[in-house]
Structures are given as structure tokens and as C-alpha cells.
Scaffold this motif. Sequence first.
Motif, PDB file in Angstrom:
ATOM      1  N   PHE A 332      -1.732  -1.021   7.564  1.00  0.00           N
ATOM      2  CA  PHE A 332      -1.982   0.511   8.289  1.00  0.00           C
ATOM      3  C   PHE A 332      -2.250   0.230   9.853  1.00  0.00           C
ATOM      4  O   PHE A 332      -2.225  -1.000  10.793  1.00  0.00           O
ATOM      5  CB  PHE A 332      -3.824   0.678   8.598  1.00  0.00           C
ATOM      6  N   LYS A 333      -1.947   1.746  10.477  1.00  0.00           N
ATOM      7  CA  LYS A 333      -2.204   1.258  11.968  1.00  0.00           C
ATOM      8  C   LYS A 333      -3.785   2.092  12.631  1.00  0.00           C
ATOM      9  O   LYS A 333      -4.006   3.197  12.111  1.00  0.00           O
ATOM     10  CB  LYS A 333      -0.668   2.815  13.210  1.00  0.00           C
ATOM     11  N   SER A 334      -4.137   0.987  13.783  1.00  0.00           N
ATOM     12  CA  SER A 334      -5.697   1.498  13.857  1.00  0.00           C
ATOM     13  C   SER A 334      -5.097   2.891  15.251  1.00  0.00           C
ATOM     14  O   SER A 334      -4.522   2.667  15.800  1.00  0.00           O
ATOM     15  CB  SER A 334      -6.361   0.872  14.625  1.00  0.00           C
ATOM     16  N   SER A 335      -6.768   3.135  16.044  1.00  0.00           N
ATOM     17  CA  SER A 335      -6.505   3.785  16.650  1.00  0.00           C
ATOM     18  C   SER A 335      -6.037   3.880  18.009  1.00  0.00           C
ATOM     19  O   SER A 335      -5.228   4.269  18.951  1.00  0.00           O
ATOM     20  CB  SER A 335      -7.427   4.756  17.518  1.00  0.00           C
ATOM     21  N   ASN A 336      -5.971   1.594  18.117  1.00  0.00           N
ATOM     22  CA  ASN A 336      -5.314   1.257  19.575  1.00  0.00           C
ATOM     23  C   ASN A 336      -3.954   1.152  19.502  1.00  0.00           C
ATOM     24  O   ASN A 336      -3.031   0.661  20.391  1.00  0.00           O
ATOM     25  CB  ASN A 336      -6.497   0.285  19.910  1.00  0.00           C
ATOM     26  N   GLY A 337      -2.824   1.801  18.199  1.00  0.00           N
ATOM     27  CA  GLY A 337      -1.723   1.015  18.366  1.00  0.00           C
ATOM     28  C   GLY A 337      -1.017  -0.150  17.758  1.00  0.00           C
ATOM     29  O   GLY A 337       0.150  -0.071  17.841  1.00  0.00           O
ATOM     30  N   LYS A 338      -2.451  -0.516  17.180  1.00  0.00           N
ATOM     31  CA  LYS A 338      -2.155  -2.249  16.685  1.00  0.00           C
ATOM     32  C   LYS A 338      -2.019  -2.195  15.019  1.00  0.00           C
ATOM     33  O   LYS A 338      -2.625  -0.820  14.230  1.00  0.00           O
ATOM     34  CB  LYS A 338      -3.287  -3.270  16.929  1.00  0.00           C
ATOM     35  N   TYR A 339      -1.413  -2.808  14.942  1.00  0.00           N
ATOM     36  CA  TYR A 339      -1.415  -3.058  12.759  1.00  0.00           C
ATOM     37  C   TYR A 339      -2.145  -3.999  12.164  1.00  0.00           C
ATOM     38  O   TYR A 339      -1.975  -5.470  12.777  1.00  0.00           O
ATOM     39  CB  TYR A 339       0.408  -3.142  12.176  1.00  0.00           C
ATOM     40  N   GLY A 340      -3.024  -3.608  11.595  1.00  0.00           N
ATOM     41  CA  GLY A 340      -3.337  -4.774  10.253  1.00  0.00           C
ATOM     42  C   GLY A 340      -3.531  -4.572   8.724  1.00  0.00           C
ATOM     43  O   GLY A 340      -2.552  -3.157   8.495  1.00  0.00           O
ATOM     44  N   TYR A 341      -3.413  -5.075   7.874  1.00  0.00           N
ATOM     45  CA  TYR A 341      -4.325  -4.803   6.823  1.00  0.00           C
ATOM     46  C   TYR A 341      -5.551  -3.868   5.605  1.00  0.00           C
ATOM     47  O   TYR A 341      -6.342  -4.683   6.657  1.00  0.00           O
ATOM     48  CB  TYR A 341      -3.173  -6.155   6.446  1.00  0.00           C
ATOM     49  N   ILE A 342      -4.932  -3.572   4.592  1.00  0.00           N
ATOM     50  CA  ILE A 342      -6.189  -3.439   5.024  1.00  0.00           C
ATOM     51  C   ILE A 342      -6.633  -3.506   2.681  1.00  0.00           C
ATOM     52  O   ILE A 342      -4.982  -3.536   2.596  1.00  0.00           O
ATOM     53  CB  ILE A 342      -6.481  -1.810   4.230  1.00  0.00           C
ATOM     54  N   ASP A 343      -7.213  -3.713   2.112  1.00  0.00           N
ATOM     55  CA  ASP A 343      -6.716  -3.619   0.799  1.00  0.00           C
ATOM     56  C   ASP A 343      -6.966  -2.429  -0.171  1.00  0.00           C
ATOM     57  O   ASP A 343      -7.270  -1.269   0.490  1.00  0.00           O
ATOM     58  CB  ASP A 343      -8.123  -4.700   0.350  1.00  0.00           C
ATOM     59  N   LYS A 344      -7.411  -2.400  -1.541  1.00  0.00           N
ATOM     60  CA  LYS A 344      -7.192  -1.029  -2.457  1.00  0.00           C
ATOM     61  C   LYS A 344      -8.561   0.051  -1.903  1.00  0.00           C
ATOM     62  O   LYS A 344      -8.449   1.123  -2.520  1.00  0.00           O
ATOM     63  CB  LYS A 344      -6.680  -1.078  -3.801  1.00  0.00           C
ATOM     64  N   ASN A 345      -9.009  -0.742  -1.960  1.00  0.00           N
ATOM     65  CA  ASN A 345     -10.845  -0.180  -1.291  1.00  0.00           C
ATOM     66  C   ASN A 345     -10.509   0.703  -0.016  1.00  0.00           C
ATOM     67  O   ASN A 345     -11.916   1.350   0.368  1.00  0.00           O
ATOM     68  CB  ASN A 345     -11.778  -0.628  -1.377  1.00  0.00           C
ATOM     69  N   GLY A 346      -9.484   0.569   1.131  1.00  0.00           N
ATOM     70  CA  GLY A 346      -9.818   0.937   2.470  1.00  0.00           C
ATOM     71  C   GLY A 346     -10.270  -0.384   2.988  1.00  0.00           C
ATOM     72  O   GLY A 346      -9.740  -0.065   3.952  1.00  0.00           O
ATOM     73  N   LYS A 347     -10.478  -1.727   3.151  1.00  0.00           N
ATOM     74  CA  LYS A 347     -11.587  -2.524   3.423  1.00  0.00           C
ATOM     75  C   LYS A 347     -10.676  -3.025   4.506  1.00  0.00           C
ATOM     76  O   LYS A 347      -9.547  -3.258   4.089  1.00  0.00           O
ATOM     77  CB  LYS A 347     -12.247  -2.998   2.820  1.00  0.00           C
ATOM     78  N   THR A 348     -10.846  -3.108   5.528  1.00  0.00           N
ATOM     79  CA  THR A 348     -10.250  -4.056   6.172  1.00  0.00           C
ATOM     80  C   THR A 348      -9.684  -5.574   5.675  1.00  0.00           C
ATOM     81  O   THR A 348     -11.342  -6.036   6.517  1.00  0.00           O
ATOM     82  CB  THR A 348     -10.186  -3.696   8.251  1.00  0.00           C
ATOM     83  N   VAL A 349      -8.759  -6.400   5.896  1.00  0.00           N
ATOM     84  CA  VAL A 349      -8.689  -7.509   5.906  1.00  0.00           C
ATOM     85  C   VAL A 349      -9.028  -8.431   6.638  1.00  0.00           C
ATOM     86  O   VAL A 349      -9.166  -9.380   6.650  1.00  0.00           O
ATOM     87  CB  VAL A 349      -8.185  -7.533   4.703  1.00  0.00           C
ATOM     88  N   ILE A 350      -7.215  -7.911   7.259  1.00  0.00           N
ATOM     89  CA  ILE A 350      -7.170  -8.865   8.301  1.00  0.00           C
ATOM     90  C   ILE A 350      -6.526  -7.320   9.401  1.00  0.00           C
ATOM     91  O   ILE A 350      -7.012  -6.056   9.296  1.00  0.00           O
ATOM     92  CB  ILE A 350      -5.245  -9.074   8.394  1.00  0.00           C
ATOM     93  N   ALA A 351      -7.554  -7.803  10.215  1.00  0.00           N
ATOM     94  CA  ALA A 351      -7.799  -6.864  11.856  1.00  0.00           C
ATOM     95  C   ALA A 351      -6.402  -6.492  12.475  1.00  0.00           C
ATOM     96  O   ALA A 351      -4.946  -7.228  12.625  1.00  0.00           O
ATOM     97  CB  ALA A 351      -8.964  -7.806  12.919  1.00  0.00           C
TER      98      ALA A 351
END
Length: 404
Positions: A332-351
Motif C-alpha cells: 500500500f502507499k501511504s499519504s507521505n508517498g512511501k510504500y509498506g504492507y497491509i494484511d487482509k484486515n487492512g492492518k499495517t504489518v510493515i511500515a
Amino acid sequence: MKKYIYFVFILVLNSCGSQVVSTPKNEITNTKKTHNEILVHGIDRCLSYGRRTKGTFGFVNTEGKELFGKTFRNCSNFFGNYANVYKDSAFGYVDRKGNVKLFPAYDIVYWYTDSIGYAAKNNKLGLINREGKLKTDIEYDDIQFSDESYFTLKKNNKWFIVDGNGKKILHDSIHLKASFVYDGNAIYLDIIDADTKQGIVSMNGEIIVKAKYDEVTGYFSNGFMHVTNENKSGFVNKKGEEVIPLIYDQLSYDFKENLTAAKKNGKWGFINAKNEVVIDFEYDQITQFSEGLAMVTKKGKAGYINSAGEIIIPINLKSTWRGDFSEKLAVFKSSNGKYGYIDKNGKTVIAPIYDSALAFKNGFAYVKVNGSAGFIDKKGAFAVDPKYYEVWSIQEGISRYFIK
């Protein structure tokens, strides 16, 4: 040579997928390739022609160890037990033990997953085995090959198919398109009312789909083939019957989890193999389903739905088209333009701390930070430190890297 490379590159963009290869005893076997994997390979094949004068290529494993004590001026990924390399002004290959074999007598040599590749000399090509023995004369203008031991060759502006020994498969009266053989089928051409139309022919010469379409993708997915006429898309089956009528502005080329993405009147939804609308046409963009979820966007925001059309992850993420779920995680892409990873609940797993990121595969994911690339594990720890200008996907435990 530059003109030749560009021509092959254009053909690659219209190429299709391929199948399991017969391999010698004790050689790593290949799993069925996806359409995208073949396209990526084809583009990479063109890039591998280049004789780089600055920077070096090499190989690194998932423990971050650089392999073979060797670097190269250029190389491909490993396909089975071998990777194509360019070193000491010659093309050749390296095996998984680090043994290098070069063929300075040829301008280019290149193999994909098969034991038969091609050799180029003075802008002409022929088939060659791993020992360097020619299987055909070097007399062809272009070669496309899959990993089914069939090769599509061009000579005197005509394409035809041969096996690994150079034996012609189809009769000369069948006019072929420059494409891969997939599941024993190839695209053929015919002139209908002064228009060139496309269809599908098997390797035994049987017409599977009559040539009456402007475009055929060249491979069956769940028994269905994507076809297009007058900018409208549909699917035909292996009997040539139009099982999905050509009424859609766009269709995905395959079915995932029994559904395919379809666009109608400017919006995307999903239909099933019976041409039933399962998810209404209401989204600006969508991806195919992966691991039970598909990413959808509205007004520049992304979220995820299930195959019943229910919103599982709210549509409030910054849109990114790297978002397919793989190994239970999605980019996923955050509001600051950086990328991380979410799980199937939409929870951020890797910042979201990465400048670029791709999906996990075999427990590792490509990331880029501060202009350098590496691989992380599912805890976000670096398996391969980000010290390379570029790294490519890990295949059977090995990735290639490039340092400027």
C-alpha cells in the motif's frame, strides 16, 4: 542491431505465455509461467542484448551472499539451472555452481527455459544447444521461443514453427503471427475481406478458433480465449464458440477465482464464465482477484472487495497498482508517498518507509530505499541489504543485481 532489438521488443509486448519444459535429468524443472512472467522475460531478453560499458551485474542469494566470486557486464535471471551472461566481450551462460561457458564465435547467444536457445551472427539467427552445436543454419531474421520446445522463426517475411531439431511443424499454407506457442497452440492469420484476422491453430494443424478476430491473446485461461473485434472484447472456447459476447470495452485476459474484470460504459466490474454480472460496473479501476480479494478504486482512493462484492478493506487508501495480495500481504502507499504492507484486515504489518515496493514471493519482497534496492522478509528485516542500484525477482533462491 539496434533496429533488430527494437523490433523484437515490440513483438514481445504482444507475446503470450508458455508451459512446462522437458528438462534433462537432475535439472531444476519449471512451473507453468504466467502471461506476465513471459512478458517480463521477453522485455528482459531485449535488455540483455545490451553490452554495458559502465557498471556490473552479479548474483546474490536470499542470505545476502554474493555468488560465484564473479561479476558480468550483463546477465539475465536464472532459468532453471542457467543464466545468460555477457563477459569478456562474449555471450554465454553461468550454471548454479558458477561455471561459465562463453561462445565468442557468435554475436549473441541466449536461452530461456529450454536446452535449445538461439545464436546470432551478422544479424541472422539460428537454434543452438547448450554445447554450442547449431541445430539449424544461421539464416533467420527473428526467433520467438517458449518453454514448450517449439520455436517461432521468421525468414523472408514469413513466420513458421519448428521443433528443437529445426523440423517444421505446420504446413506452409498457414500464416503465423510472431508469438509464443502456448499449450500447443499458436496464433495464425488470414485475410478476410481485405482485413487481416487472427485465430488459433494447434501444432497438428487443427484450426481451433477460426481467424475472424482483430486480436487474439494467444492462450486459453480456464478454457477461454480473449478475442477482440472493433474495439469490443469477449471470450471464445476451444470449440471457437463465443461464450462471452464481444460487448465489453475491455476484459482481463484471464479468469481468477472464477471471475474476470470487465469494463463497460467507462466503469469496471466483474463477470463470471456464464457472462453474469457478479459485481456491478461501478469502479474506476480494479485488479483481478488474488487470495480472495481484489483492489478497487473510486475517485483516486483504493480499497478491497471480496468475490461477493462486499467491501473488506475500506476505500480510503492512496491508490497504487502494486496492491495484489500475495502470501497474505499487499503493498500500500501511504499519504507521505512511501510504500509498506497491509494484511487482509487492512492492518499495517510493515511500515511504509520504502520508496518502492513489490509483492512478496517465496517469503521475500523487493524494496527500494534511498535509491538502493534489496529484499526484505515478512518481518520487514533485510534479507538482502539495499546496496544495489537494482535487483530482480528471486528465482529459486537467486537474484541478479546491478551496481553502477
